[in-house]
Scaffold this motif. Structure first.
Motif, mmCIF file in Angstrom:
data_model
loop_
_atom_site.group_PDB
_atom_site.id
_atom_site.type_symbol
_atom_site.label_atom_id
_atom_site.label_comp_id
_atom_site.label_asym_id
_atom_site.label_seq_id
_atom_site.Cartn_x
_atom_site.Cartn_y
_atom_site.Cartn_z
ATOM 1 N N SER A 60 76.603 2.645 -17.786
ATOM 2 C CA SER A 60 76.027 3.441 -18.882
ATOM 3 C C SER A 60 75.377 4.713 -18.348
ATOM 4 O O SER A 60 75.417 5.759 -19.006
ATOM 5 N N ALA A 97 71.696 2.949 -23.591
ATOM 6 C CA ALA A 97 70.530 2.348 -22.942
ATOM 7 C C ALA A 97 70.906 1.912 -21.527
ATOM 8 O O ALA A 97 72.020 1.452 -21.281
ATOM 9 N N SER A 140 73.723 -3.368 -21.776
ATOM 10 C CA SER A 140 74.722 -3.076 -22.816
ATOM 11 C C SER A 140 75.267 -4.408 -23.313
ATOM 12 O O SER A 140 75.650 -5.253 -22.511
ATOM 13 N N ASP A 162 82.481 2.141 -22.805
ATOM 14 C CA ASP A 162 81.445 1.429 -22.045
ATOM 15 C C ASP A 162 81.556 -0.054 -22.409
ATOM 16 O O ASP A 162 81.783 -0.387 -23.566
HETATM 17 MG MG LIG Z 1 75.364 -0.601 -19.593
#
Ligand SMILES: [Mg+2]
Ligand SMILES: Nc1nc2c(ncn2[C@@H]2O[C@H](COP(=O)(O)OP(=O)(O)OP(=O)(O)O)[C@@H](O)[C@H]2O)c(=O)[nH]1
Ligand SMILES: [Zn+2]
Length: 367
Positions: A241, A254, A269, A285
Motif C-alpha cells: 500500500s 491505509a 489492507s 492492491d
Molecule cells: Mg496494504
C-alpha cells in the motif's frame, strides 16, 4: 433453492410467476442496453464498477455500484472482471445497477486453499491482470524465497508476466535476492521509501545497506506499471500500500507498522482494490497473505513457464518428473554439456525448486 412460503395453501397464490408463465421480453437475453465496466472493489455483495464511459454516470469518476443479477447464477465475479450492467447506472448514492454478464477473461490469478475443509480447492482472485508484482521486503518482515517461488508459479499458470519489487532497501542489501532470481530471467526492481521522511528535517540519508542506489526506485516502478494492469501481492507489511500511495495521487491506502516482536505486518489492507494510474492502466492492491497455495498448478504448467527448458525436456523419457536425481532427465545432459554457456545449471536448479510444490501435490506419497 427452497420454495418460498407464500403464507397460504392456495396453489393459485404465487410470489413470483414460474418460468413457464413469465412474460418474455426481448431485452432479457441480449441486454442490448447494457454498458461495460470493470469491477474495482467488492464489498459484501456490492460491486464497485468503473464504467468505460464515465459520461453515462452522474459522478465524475464514472463509478457505480451494482449487484449480481439472478441470471448470473453462482458464477464468481472478481476484481478486474469486465462486466455488463443494466438498470440504474447513474452512480447516484443509494442506487444499485444489475450486473448481467461477465466478459471472457484474458487471465485469471488463482490460489489453492492449503488447510481446513477447503484444502485443495482453488479460488479465483483477480481477472484480466497482465502483470503479477511480487512485493518482498529485503528486511522487516524477513524475505521468504519459497513464497516468491509460489507466486512465480501462479504467474506462469495465470499467463501473467511476473515482476519482483524488493522494498525497504534502506534496511538491507537487495543483492542476495536479485541474485537468486536472475537465473529465472525475472525482472527485479528495488525501492526504498522513507515513510517518516516528511517529519525528518535532515531528509533522507544514505545508509550502508544500499550504497549503490541513488534514488528511491519509485520512478522505475511507476514506469513498469503505467499502461498495464498489475496486481501487487506479498506478505502483510512488505509495503504494497505504501508503494501504491507513492504512485497513485490521492490513493490514500491505509498502511500499518510491522510488529517489532513478531516481525509481522498487521494485515492493514483487508480487501482488494483496483486504482487507476495517472498515466493509464490499473494497479490492484491486495491484502497480505501468510501463504499462497499453488497445488492447482500441474508440473507441466510450470514447465510451460520455461520455454527453453520445455524444448530440452522433449527428449526426456515418458513421464519424466525432471526432478534432481531422476534417471535420464534431458535437463541434466543439457547442464553437463561441456560446451554449455554459464548459467544453465542455476536456471535448471531454479526451475526444479519451483516444481517442488506441484510434484508434491501430484503425488503426496513421495518421500
Ligand atoms: Mg496494504
Ligand atoms: N524502512 C522502510 N519502511 C517501509 C518502506 N516501505 C514501506 N515501509 C513501512 O512498512 C510498513 C508496512 O507498509 P504497508 O504499505 O502497510 O504494507 P502492506 O504490504 O500494504 O501490508 P498489508 O496491507 O498488511 O498487506 C509501514 O510502516 C511502512 O511505512 C521502505 O521502503 N522502507
Ligand atoms: Zn526430465
Amino acid at each position: 433453492m427452497a420454495r418460498r412460503d407464500t403464507g397460504t395453501d392456495d396453489p393459485r397464490v404465487r410470489v413470483r410467476p414460474g418460468r413457464g408463465s413469465r412474460p418474455r421480453t426481448k431485452q432479457r437475453p441480449s441486454h442490448a442496453d447494457a454498458v461495460l465496466g470493470m469491477v474495482t472493489r467488492i464489498d459484501r455483495g456490492h460491486y464497485r464498477i468503473r464504467l468505460d464511459d464515465p459520461g453515462l454516470t452522474e459522478s465524475s469518476s464514472g463509478d457505480i455500484t451494482a449487484m449480481k443479477a439472478r441470471e448470473l447464477g453462482r458464477g464468481k465475479v472478481v476484481v478486474g472482471d469486465r462486466v455488463a450492467v443494466v438498470g440504474d447506472t447513474s452512480g447516484r448514492s443509494g442506487t444499485l445497477a444489475r450486473m448481467v454478464r461477465i466478459e471472457e477473461r484474458t487471465t485469471l490469478l488463482r490460489r489453492s486453499a492449503e488447510d481446513g475443509d477447503a484444502a485443495g480447492t482453488e479460488r479465483a482472485i483477480v481477472a484480466n491482470a497482465r502483470q503479477l508484482v511480487i512485493v518482498t521486503a529485503v528486511a522487516d518482515p524477513e524475505p521468504r524465497p519459497r513464497m516468491i517461488d509460489r507466486y512465480l508459479v501462479a504467474a506462469y499458470d495465470a499467463g501473467m508476466e511476473p515482476l519482483i519489487v524488493l522494498t525497504k532497501t534502506d534496511l538491507a542489501d537487495a543483492a542476495p535476492l536479485t541474485g537468486l532470481y536472475s537465473p529465472l530471467g525475472v525482472r527485479c526492481l528495488a525501492t526504498r521509501l522513507h515513510p517518516g521522511a516528511s517529519d525528518d528535517e535532515a531528509g533522507p540519508t544514505e545508509t550502508a545497506g544500499a550504497p549503490e542506489q541513488a534514488d528511491d526506485g519509485i520512478e522505475a516502478v511507476r514506469k513498469a506499471l503505467t499502461g498495464t494492469v498489475s496486481v501487487l501481492v506479498g506478505h502483510s507489511g512488505v509495503g504494497k500500500s505504501t508503494l501504491i500511495n507513492a504512485i497513485v495521487p490521492g490513493a490514500d491506502r491505509a498502511t500499518g507498522h510491522v510488529n517489532e516482536v513478531t516481525g509481522r505486518g498487521r494485515h492493514t489492507s483487508t480487501s482488494l482494490q483496483a486504482l487507476a494510474l495517472p498515466g493509464g492502466g490499473w494497479v490492484i492492491d491486495t491484502p497480505g497473505v501468510r501463504s499462497f497455495g499453488v497445488s492447482h498448478v500441474g508440473s507441466a504448467d510450470v514447465l510451460r513457464g520455461f520455454p527453453d527448458l520445455a524444448a530440452v525436456a522433449e527428449d526426456c523419457p515418458r513421464g519424466c518428473t525432471h526432478e534432481d536425481g531422476v534417471v535420464d532427465c534431458a535437463l541434466d545432459e543439457w547442464v553437463n554439456d561441456p560446451a554449455a554457456p554459464n548459467g544453465r545449471r542455476a536456471r535448471v536448479e531454479s526451475f526444479r525448486r519451483l516444481l517442488a510444490p506441484s510434484l508434491e501435490a501430484e503425488d503426496p506419497t513421495r518421500p
